[in-house]
Design a protein around this motif. Sequence first.
Motif, PDB file in Angstrom:
ATOM      1  N   LEU A  27      55.198  -8.275  91.330  1.00 45.71           N
ATOM      2  CA  LEU A  27      56.355  -7.433  91.620  1.00 45.71           C
ATOM      3  C   LEU A  27      57.579  -8.329  91.701  1.00 45.71           C
ATOM      4  O   LEU A  27      57.624  -9.261  92.502  1.00 45.71           O
ATOM      5  CB  LEU A  27      56.177  -6.681  92.944  1.00 45.71           C
ATOM      6  N   VAL A  28      58.571  -8.039  90.857  1.00 46.85           N
ATOM      7  CA  VAL A  28      59.845  -8.762  90.895  1.00 46.85           C
ATOM      8  C   VAL A  28      60.892  -7.784  91.419  1.00 46.85           C
ATOM      9  O   VAL A  28      61.341  -6.899  90.697  1.00 46.85           O
ATOM     10  CB  VAL A  28      60.247  -9.309  89.505  1.00 46.85           C
ATOM     11  N   ASN A  29      61.233  -7.922  92.683  1.00 48.86           N
ATOM     12  CA  ASN A  29      62.231  -7.072  93.339  1.00 48.86           C
ATOM     13  C   ASN A  29      63.613  -7.643  93.041  1.00 48.86           C
ATOM     14  O   ASN A  29      64.134  -8.459  93.791  1.00 48.86           O
ATOM     15  CB  ASN A  29      61.991  -7.069  94.852  1.00 48.86           C
ATOM     16  N   ASN A  30      64.210  -7.195  91.953  1.00 49.35           N
ATOM     17  CA  ASN A  30      65.486  -7.750  91.523  1.00 49.35           C
ATOM     18  C   ASN A  30      66.608  -6.715  91.525  1.00 49.35           C
ATOM     19  O   ASN A  30      67.746  -7.058  91.243  1.00 49.35           O
ATOM     20  CB  ASN A  30      65.316  -8.348  90.111  1.00 49.35           C
ATOM     21  N   ALA A  31      66.302  -5.474  91.844  1.00 50.55           N
ATOM     22  CA  ALA A  31      67.341  -4.435  91.812  1.00 50.55           C
ATOM     23  C   ALA A  31      68.442  -4.785  92.797  1.00 50.55           C
ATOM     24  O   ALA A  31      68.179  -5.256  93.891  1.00 50.55           O
ATOM     25  CB  ALA A  31      66.744  -3.079  92.148  1.00 50.55           C
ATOM     26  N   GLY A  32      69.651  -4.560  92.384  1.00 51.61           N
ATOM     27  CA  GLY A  32      70.766  -4.822  93.288  1.00 51.61           C
ATOM     28  C   GLY A  32      72.081  -4.629  92.591  1.00 51.61           C
ATOM     29  O   GLY A  32      72.192  -4.855  91.390  1.00 51.61           O
ATOM     30  N   ASN A  33      73.019  -4.213  93.354  1.00 48.99           N
ATOM     31  CA  ASN A  33      74.356  -3.975  92.829  1.00 48.99           C
ATOM     32  C   ASN A  33      75.346  -4.532  93.838  1.00 48.99           C
ATOM     33  O   ASN A  33      75.857  -3.806  94.674  1.00 48.99           O
ATOM     34  CB  ASN A  33      74.566  -2.475  92.613  1.00 48.99           C
ATOM     35  N   THR A  34      75.551  -5.823  93.791  1.00 54.68           N
ATOM     36  CA  THR A  34      76.457  -6.461  94.729  1.00 54.68           C
ATOM     37  C   THR A  34      77.890  -6.100  94.367  1.00 54.68           C
ATOM     38  O   THR A  34      78.324  -6.340  93.240  1.00 54.68           O
ATOM     39  CB  THR A  34      76.275  -7.989  94.698  1.00 54.68           C
ATOM     40  N   PRO A  35      78.607  -5.517  95.311  1.00 53.27           N
ATOM     41  CA  PRO A  35      79.995  -5.148  95.017  1.00 53.27           C
ATOM     42  C   PRO A  35      80.844  -6.363  94.672  1.00 53.27           C
ATOM     43  O   PRO A  35      80.671  -7.433  95.245  1.00 53.27           O
ATOM     44  CB  PRO A  35      80.481  -4.517  96.329  1.00 53.27           C
ATOM     45  N   ARG A  36      81.745  -6.186  93.744  1.00 53.46           N
ATOM     46  CA  ARG A  36      82.672  -7.244  93.354  1.00 53.46           C
ATOM     47  C   ARG A  36      83.962  -7.092  94.150  1.00 53.46           C
ATOM     48  O   ARG A  36      84.496  -5.997  94.258  1.00 53.46           O
ATOM     49  CB  ARG A  36      82.979  -7.170  91.863  1.00 53.46           C
ATOM     50  N   GLY A  37      84.418  -8.178  94.693  1.00 50.02           N
ATOM     51  CA  GLY A  37      85.653  -8.163  95.462  1.00 50.02           C
ATOM     52  C   GLY A  37      85.426  -8.777  96.824  1.00 50.02           C
ATOM     53  O   GLY A  37      84.313  -9.134  97.194  1.00 50.02           O
ATOM     54  N   THR A  38      86.496  -8.878  97.571  1.00 56.82           N
ATOM     55  CA  THR A  38      86.400  -9.472  98.896  1.00 56.82           C
ATOM     56  C   THR A  38      85.960  -8.423  99.908  1.00 56.82           C
ATOM     57  O   THR A  38      85.911  -7.228  99.609  1.00 56.82           O
ATOM     58  CB  THR A  38      87.757 -10.042  99.353  1.00 56.82           C
ATOM     59  N   LEU A  39      85.683  -8.884 101.096  1.00 59.12           N
ATOM     60  CA  LEU A  39      85.283  -8.018 102.193  1.00 59.12           C
ATOM     61  C   LEU A  39      86.282  -6.879 102.389  1.00 59.12           C
ATOM     62  O   LEU A  39      85.904  -5.754 102.696  1.00 59.12           O
ATOM     63  CB  LEU A  39      85.165  -8.859 103.474  1.00 59.12           C
ATOM     64  N   PHE A  40      87.548  -7.166 102.200  1.00 59.29           N
ATOM     65  CA  PHE A  40      88.589  -6.178 102.460  1.00 59.29           C
ATOM     66  C   PHE A  40      88.947  -5.354 101.226  1.00 59.29           C
ATOM     67  O   PHE A  40      89.558  -4.301 101.349  1.00 59.29           O
ATOM     68  CB  PHE A  40      89.829  -6.875 103.025  1.00 59.29           C
ATOM     69  N   GLU A  41      88.588  -5.797 100.043  1.00 60.47           N
ATOM     70  CA  GLU A  41      88.893  -5.053  98.823  1.00 60.47           C
ATOM     71  C   GLU A  41      87.872  -3.967  98.527  1.00 60.47           C
ATOM     72  O   GLU A  41      88.186  -2.986  97.867  1.00 60.47           O
ATOM     73  CB  GLU A  41      88.948  -6.015  97.628  1.00 60.47           C
ATOM     74  N   VAL A  42      86.647  -4.137  98.996  1.00 63.32           N
ATOM     75  CA  VAL A  42      85.573  -3.201  98.690  1.00 63.32           C
ATOM     76  C   VAL A  42      85.454  -2.198  99.837  1.00 63.32           C
ATOM     77  O   VAL A  42      85.332  -2.587 100.999  1.00 63.32           O
ATOM     78  CB  VAL A  42      84.239  -3.954  98.491  1.00 63.32           C
ATOM     79  N   ASP A  43      85.476  -0.904  99.488  1.00 69.18           N
ATOM     80  CA  ASP A  43      85.403   0.116 100.539  1.00 69.18           C
ATOM     81  C   ASP A  43      83.973   0.263 101.068  1.00 69.18           C
ATOM     82  O   ASP A  43      83.011  -0.216 100.476  1.00 69.18           O
ATOM     83  CB  ASP A  43      85.944   1.464 100.048  1.00 69.18           C
ATOM     84  N   GLU A  44      83.862   0.930 102.199  1.00 70.65           N
ATOM     85  CA  GLU A  44      82.577   1.050 102.884  1.00 70.65           C
ATOM     86  C   GLU A  44      81.524   1.775 102.043  1.00 70.65           C
ATOM     87  O   GLU A  44      80.354   1.377 102.015  1.00 70.65           O
ATOM     88  CB  GLU A  44      82.749   1.773 104.218  1.00 70.65           C
ATOM     89  N   ALA A  45      81.926   2.819 101.347  1.00 72.73           N
ATOM     90  CA  ALA A  45      80.962   3.574 100.533  1.00 72.73           C
ATOM     91  C   ALA A  45      80.342   2.683  99.459  1.00 72.73           C
ATOM     92  O   ALA A  45      79.129   2.753  99.203  1.00 72.73           O
ATOM     93  CB  ALA A  45      81.641   4.780  99.898  1.00 72.73           C
ATOM     94  N   THR A  46      81.139   1.826  98.851  1.00 75.28           N
ATOM     95  CA  THR A  46      80.626   0.915  97.824  1.00 75.28           C
ATOM     96  C   THR A  46      79.692  -0.117  98.432  1.00 75.28           C
ATOM     97  O   THR A  46      78.640  -0.429  97.864  1.00 75.28           O
ATOM     98  CB  THR A  46      81.810   0.239  97.093  1.00 75.28           C
TER      99      THR A  46
END
Length: 182
Positions: free
Chosen positions: A87-106
């Motif tokens: 099993l290769v658990n590789n799923a992920g969608n790391t938001p691009r941007g800084t802590l303050f640029e990315v909204d909570e929903a993202t």
Amino acid sequence: MPVLNQKIALITGASRGIGQAIAQAYLREGAKLALVATRQQPLQQMCEQWGVSPEQALCIGADVSDADQAQQAVTQTLKRWGRIDVLVNNAGNTPRGTLFEVDEATWRQGWELKIFGYINLTRAVYRQMFQRRRIARRAGEPRTKPIAELLEELMRHTRRLGRRQGKRQTRGEQAASAKLTE
């Protein structure tokens, strides 16, 4: 003989990036692949471009942050080949941007996929691997290691934020440091 000859590998996040590279490497090593990504079509196109037969790869569209869809992906794989060896658990969608640029929903959407995708797939695959004694774990490795590693990464992130503030240590960094030493 290839290292993974006839092994069955379920790889999430397989349609691009690291997941795609792992899929290519596993194919070269003789594995049969259950490729999982949110959308099935890019996986099918990828397999066609690589000249991979349906006997060698199963393309599954699933949102593994949803426990039912993760289970369905595992069920499809088991129905096709009867087992999962890797099993290769590789799923992920790391938001691009800084802590303050990315909204909570993202942020939440990214964490849902990364964390709950990992949990859901591991739960779905673990039992059949354990019954076949196919779990690779280092001796002494705690059962909660993924959670501990996640918390350590959050503390490293807090320290990085503190370093950006210059010589001033943030309260978050002080709290993270205190927890590590207690």
